[in-house]
Design an enzyme around this catalytic site. Structure first.
Site, mmCIF file in Angstrom:
data_model
loop_
_atom_site.group_PDB
_atom_site.id
_atom_site.type_symbol
_atom_site.label_atom_id
_atom_site.label_comp_id
_atom_site.label_asym_id
_atom_site.label_seq_id
_atom_site.Cartn_x
_atom_site.Cartn_y
_atom_site.Cartn_z
ATOM 1 N N ALA A 146 0.846 -1.207 0.000
ATOM 2 C CA ALA A 146 0.000 0.000 0.000
ATOM 3 C C ALA A 146 0.876 1.249 0.000
ATOM 4 C CB ALA A 146 -0.940 -0.028 1.198
ATOM 5 N N ARG A 147 1.228 1.732 1.181
ATOM 6 C CA ARG A 147 2.109 2.892 1.298
ATOM 7 C C ARG A 147 3.014 2.697 2.506
ATOM 8 N NH1 ARG A 147 1.396 3.556 -3.038
ATOM 9 N NH2 ARG A 147 0.674 5.361 -4.244
ATOM 10 N N GLU A 203 10.971 7.216 -0.552
ATOM 11 C CA GLU A 203 11.336 6.386 -1.710
ATOM 12 C C GLU A 203 12.268 7.137 -2.639
ATOM 13 O OE1 GLU A 203 7.792 4.741 -3.495
ATOM 14 O OE2 GLU A 203 7.322 3.587 -1.712
ATOM 15 N N HIS A 216 8.868 -0.578 -5.129
ATOM 16 C CA HIS A 216 7.548 -0.057 -5.521
ATOM 17 C C HIS A 216 7.127 -0.585 -6.910
ATOM 18 C CE1 HIS A 216 4.603 3.462 -4.695
ATOM 19 N NE2 HIS A 216 4.006 2.523 -5.417
ATOM 20 N N LEU A 217 7.015 -1.899 -6.968
ATOM 21 C CA LEU A 217 6.716 -2.548 -8.257
ATOM 22 C C LEU A 217 5.269 -2.996 -8.391
ATOM 23 C CD1 LEU A 217 9.841 -4.876 -8.771
ATOM 24 C CD2 LEU A 217 9.349 -2.662 -9.832
HETATM 25 N N1 NAI Z 1 2.473 -0.748 -4.575
HETATM 26 C C1 NAI Z 1 1.862 -0.286 -5.631
HETATM 27 O O1 NAI Z 1 2.461 -0.125 -6.681
HETATM 28 C C2 NAI Z 1 0.424 0.037 -5.562
HETATM 29 C C3 NAI Z 1 -0.097 0.517 -4.393
HETATM 30 N N2 NAI Z 1 -1.422 0.813 -4.320
HETATM 31 C C4 NAI Z 1 -1.899 1.285 -3.035
HETATM 32 O O2 NAI Z 1 -2.778 0.320 -2.479
HETATM 33 C C5 NAI Z 1 -3.731 0.949 -1.656
HETATM 34 C C6 NAI Z 1 -5.119 0.439 -1.994
HETATM 35 O O3 NAI Z 1 -5.463 0.756 -3.329
HETATM 36 P P1 NAI Z 1 -6.952 0.449 -3.847
HETATM 37 O O4 NAI Z 1 -7.403 -0.856 -3.317
HETATM 38 O O5 NAI Z 1 -6.946 0.652 -5.305
HETATM 39 O O6 NAI Z 1 -7.745 1.612 -3.135
HETATM 40 P P2 NAI Z 1 -9.238 1.571 -2.653
HETATM 41 O O7 NAI Z 1 -9.627 2.975 -2.396
HETATM 42 O O8 NAI Z 1 -10.077 0.771 -3.584
HETATM 43 O O9 NAI Z 1 -9.166 0.796 -1.267
HETATM 44 C C7 NAI Z 1 -8.695 1.344 -0.089
HETATM 45 C C8 NAI Z 1 -9.556 0.821 1.031
HETATM 46 O O10 NAI Z 1 -8.966 1.214 2.260
HETATM 47 C C9 NAI Z 1 -10.028 1.485 3.139
HETATM 48 N N3 NAI Z 1 -9.581 2.262 4.274
HETATM 49 C C10 NAI Z 1 -9.480 3.610 4.378
HETATM 50 N N4 NAI Z 1 -9.069 3.939 5.604
HETATM 51 C C11 NAI Z 1 -8.893 2.779 6.281
HETATM 52 C C12 NAI Z 1 -8.485 2.479 7.592
HETATM 53 N N5 NAI Z 1 -8.169 3.439 8.461
HETATM 54 N N6 NAI Z 1 -8.411 1.184 7.942
HETATM 55 C C13 NAI Z 1 -8.732 0.207 7.075
HETATM 56 N N7 NAI Z 1 -9.153 0.436 5.820
HETATM 57 C C14 NAI Z 1 -9.220 1.717 5.435
HETATM 58 C C15 NAI Z 1 -11.051 2.158 2.295
HETATM 59 O O11 NAI Z 1 -12.341 2.063 2.884
HETATM 60 C C16 NAI Z 1 -10.972 1.362 1.018
HETATM 61 O O12 NAI Z 1 -11.915 0.320 0.998
HETATM 62 C C17 NAI Z 1 -3.540 2.458 -1.886
HETATM 63 O O13 NAI Z 1 -2.709 2.963 -0.859
HETATM 64 C C18 NAI Z 1 -2.775 2.507 -3.165
HETATM 65 O O14 NAI Z 1 -2.038 3.690 -3.265
HETATM 66 C C19 NAI Z 1 -2.282 0.613 -5.353
HETATM 67 C C20 NAI Z 1 -1.807 0.158 -6.542
HETATM 68 C C21 NAI Z 1 -0.419 -0.132 -6.760
HETATM 69 O O1 HPV Z 2 -1.158 3.319 -8.003
HETATM 70 C C1 HPV Z 2 -0.524 3.405 -6.946
HETATM 71 O O2 HPV Z 2 -1.011 3.817 -5.884
HETATM 72 C C2 HPV Z 2 0.870 3.027 -6.928
HETATM 73 O O3 HPV Z 2 1.455 3.019 -5.880
HETATM 74 C C3 HPV Z 2 1.568 2.777 -8.180
HETATM 75 O O4 HPV Z 2 2.658 3.632 -8.195
HETATM 76 P P1 HPV Z 2 3.494 3.909 -9.526
HETATM 77 O O5 HPV Z 2 2.537 4.503 -10.493
HETATM 78 O O6 HPV Z 2 4.008 2.584 -9.976
HETATM 79 O O7 HPV Z 2 4.574 4.849 -9.114
#
Ligand code: NAI
Ligand code: HPV
Length: 631
Positions: free
Chosen positions: A318-319, A348, A367-368
């Site tokens: 996530a983050r 990062e 961060h993949l």
């Molecule tokens: N590592 C990477 O490259 C990627 C990371 N991400 C990260 O993954 C995370 C989730 O992305 P999505 O599922 O697309 O977002 P999303 O918005 O669909 O899901 C996030 C969920 O977290 C919940 N939430 C909010 N506050 C909360 C809390 N305090 N406790 C528990 N749940 C809580 C929300 O209700 C929501 O259901 C984001 O932080 C996003 O930036 C997403 C895509 C790629």
């Molecule tokens: O979509 C997200 O939240 C991601 O973390 C993906 O990050 P990026 O676009 O690969 O730098």
């Protein structure tokens, strides 16, 4: 009549008209009212910037571009063949690697510059030349960036989900739309989460490094099985639920914590939603999928690790900021956390000597999560479409800092949007003095159920109509409420049920400004407010009431309002004065309260009459007062 009060903004005052010109006076269309407070001068009636689809249109806000959006195909072919128009193509800065399909789409619309290694300073010096900026997670779009843009930047596109690297408050204050691409990388992130989960459980990364170092350590890298283990998914959104679905397929028992997720969606895939404490205290594996917000910042800390099962394993795609990284190192050292697999970090890239990254029980990737070919192409197209749409003035379905107005609502409200702005512009031009414009009341007469009438767009347009003529502010749906609040303007709305056709979203809109004097005393209603009302007739906005007088004139061009003794020959007299000066009357309407007493004449004119002409109208003995308004 049933009324429903539906919203209000904070009060204050700083829109204070200094002059209080009353009877027999007029407001010409350029610079006559000055506002004492806040050095705002009336009559910024001409408009800002370029509309990329229609170079002759008067403005480029989200709203007025709405009108041209419908003609975008026509406009874009004209634009491509005309060198002058071509030079007006928007500039789109792409600051991180974006898939080719998205770049192609952007190139078909604007001038695209891909600059992948800009320092924060370089970004600030470049941004003033850009209409749009597309970023991924590596670019910090700070307040300084919006300041340096000097109003040119209209949209920031985040090619992915997390917008924690964009200062949303600053974007909103500067009227810059932020859009993201929320769906195209969901599966990639979920798959990466599962890859880290399985890879960590079987020490894949460590064993690989060991073999490459010439070792054969079969006993050292004995893993743990997944089947039958409990996985807590923290954040049951798009990625979290896909991780849950896949983990179920691996035979895991999946629970989830998400205060905002609907329980039935979780139940549908066999997942129980539980409290935070229950989730972290019963899980063998904890996988993080919540956004980074002030609430989730470092939510995994010494206290929460202490509540976990000894030997828990943690996955974070996530983050980084949701974990207190120092606390995680302590929890790893003490054995509370057996292993961690991390794709994301507070900073990062993390520093080279980061204890967390170097920890032997930690698996890391840079961060993949979103980095698959498929996801990157998908995200690039998703964000390119959103950015192009925003530059065309269409409201985006993925707007992060503005209301998302579905296209069907938008097309239905389009004529009312124009009416709302015109009523705002007209009402503010009637103000002459008093204690400043503090309070605006908007009444919508409608046969619609209040839940079935979204007035945010209309409220924003009334705000635009009131504020733009008297300030430097450029109002759009993103910043309307913010700027109104900043200027101390309280806008309250009231829905009034009328028994008419529910096919029309709105029967009429009334705008009232309280506690002010008026240039045109007849515009004051019985309660002392400047009060005007309008309707949409045959798709065209009309003014239908001024104070307590009914009129019926289309809100186009310029308008002269006169109050006179209701007697024969008045129309002819004023018509003659205008005719002699070659001012074309486009429409005329007379409204009165009682026969042969007072009447109001509303005259639409194509050209702006000169001062001499207006003076002559004022000299007609039966005319008590009149005002000239630029719509
Ligand atoms: N590592 C990477 O490259 C990627 C990371 N991400 C990260 O993954 C995370 C989730 O992305 P999505 O599922 O697309 O977002 P999303 O918005 O669909 O899901 C996030 C969920 O977290 C919940 N939430 C909010 N506050 C909360 C809390 N305090 N406790 C528990 N749940 C809580 C929300 O209700 C929501 O259901 C984001 O932080 C996003 O930036 C997403 C895509 C790629
Ligand atoms: O979509 C997200 O939240 C991601 O973390 C993906 O990050 P990026 O676009 O690969 O730098």
């Amino acid at each position: 009549m049933a009324t429903t009060s539906i919203s209000s903004a904070t009060s204050l005052n700083n829109l204070t008209p200094a002059s209080s010109t009353l009877q027999k006076n007029f407001i010409p269309s350029s610079a006559h009212l000055s506002f004492s407070h806040s050095s705002i001068s009336l009559q910024k009636l001409s408009v800002h910037t370029t509309n990329f689809n229609n170079p002759i249109s008067r403005g480029s806000s989200i709203f007025n571009v709405l009108k041209t959006a419908q003609h975008s195909d026509l406009a874009s072919s004209a634009r491509d063949s005309d060198p002058v128009i071509k030079s007006q193509k928007p500039t789109i800065l792409v600051s991180e690697k974006l898939g080719e399909a998205g770049l192609d789409l952007l190139r078909s619309f604007g001038n695209v510059e891909c600059l992948y290694s800009l320092s924060p300073e370089d970004l600030c010096s470049k941004i003033g030349e850009c209409d749009a900026l597309i970023v991924r997670s590596g670019t910090k779009v700070t307040r300084q960036v919006f300041e340096a843009a000097k109003g040119r930047l209209k949209v920031v596109g985040r090619a992915g989900v997390g917008i924690d690297n964009v200062d949303l408050q600053a974007a909103t204050e500067f009227g810059c739309l932020v859009v993201n691409a929320p769906t195209a990388n969901t599966i990639a992130a979920a798959e990466h989460g599962i890859a880290l989960l399985a890879g960590m459980a079987r020490n894949v990364a460590q064993a690989d490094a060991s073999m490459k170092a010439g070792k054969w350590q079969r006993n050292k890298y004995v893993g743990v099985s997944l089947v039958g283990k409990t996985l807590a998914v923290m954040g049951f959104g798009k990625v979290g639920s896909e991780v849950a679905r896949r983990a179920k397929g691996l035979g895991m028992h999946v629970i989830a914590h998400d205060p905002y997720a609907p329980a039935d969606r979780a139940r549908a895939i066999g997942v129980d939603l539980v409290s935070f404490d229950e989730a972290i205290s019963t899980a063998d594996f904890v996988s993080l999928h919540m956004p980074l917000t002030p609430t989730t910042n470092k939510v995994f800390n010494d206290a929460t690790f202490a509540k976990m099962k000894k030997g828990v394993r943690i996955i974070n795609v996530a983050r980084g900021g949701v974990i207190d990284e120092d606390a995680l190192v302590r929890a790893l050292d003490s054995g509370i956390v057996a292993q961690a697999a991390l794709d994301v970090f507070t900073e990062e890239p993390p520093s080279k000597d980061s204890k967390l990254v170097q920890h032997e029980n930690v698996t890391v990737t840079p961060h993949l999560g979103a980095s698959t070919k498929e996801a990157q192409e998908g995200v690039a197209v998703e964000i390119a479409e959103a950015v192009v749409g925003a530059l065309r003035g269409e409201l985006s379905a993925t707007a992060v800092n503005a209301p998302m107005v579905p296209p069907e609502v938008l097309s239905e409200l389009a004529p009312y949007v124009t009416l709302a702005e015109k009523l705002g512009r007209l009402a503010v031009q009637l103000v002459a003095g008093g204690s400043g414009i503090q309070s605006v009341k908007v009444g919508y007469k409608s046969a619609r159920d209040p839940d079935n009438l979204d007035t945010r767009l209309l409220r924003a347009m009334i705000t635009k109509g009131i504020i733009e003529p008297i300030s430097d502010a450029h109002i759009n749906l993103v910043n309307a409420d913010f700027i109104a609040k900043q200027k101390g303007l309280r806008i309250s709305e009231e829905r009034v049920y009328v028994n008419s056709s529910p096919e029309n979203p709105v029967e009429s809109i009334q705008v009232q400004i309280s506690n002010v004097q008026s240039k045109f005393a007849s515009a004051l209603s019985d309660n002392g407010n400047i009060s005007i009302e309008g309707k949409v007739k045959y798709g065209i906005p009309h003014l239908t009431r001024v104070g307590s007088f009914s009129v019926d004139v289309s809100l186009e061009g310029n308008l002269i309002l006169c109050r006179q003794v209701d007697q024969p020959g008045m129309i002819g007299q004023v018509g003659n004065i205008l005719g002699e000066r070659n001012v074309n009357v486009s429409f005329m309407s007379v409204g009165r309260t009682v026969k042969r007493t007072k009447a109001i004449m509303a005259i639409g004119v194509d050209e702006e009459p000169d001062k001499e002409t207006l003076k002559k109208i004022g000299e007609v003995p039966a005319i008590d007062e009149f005002v000239f308004l630029d719509l």
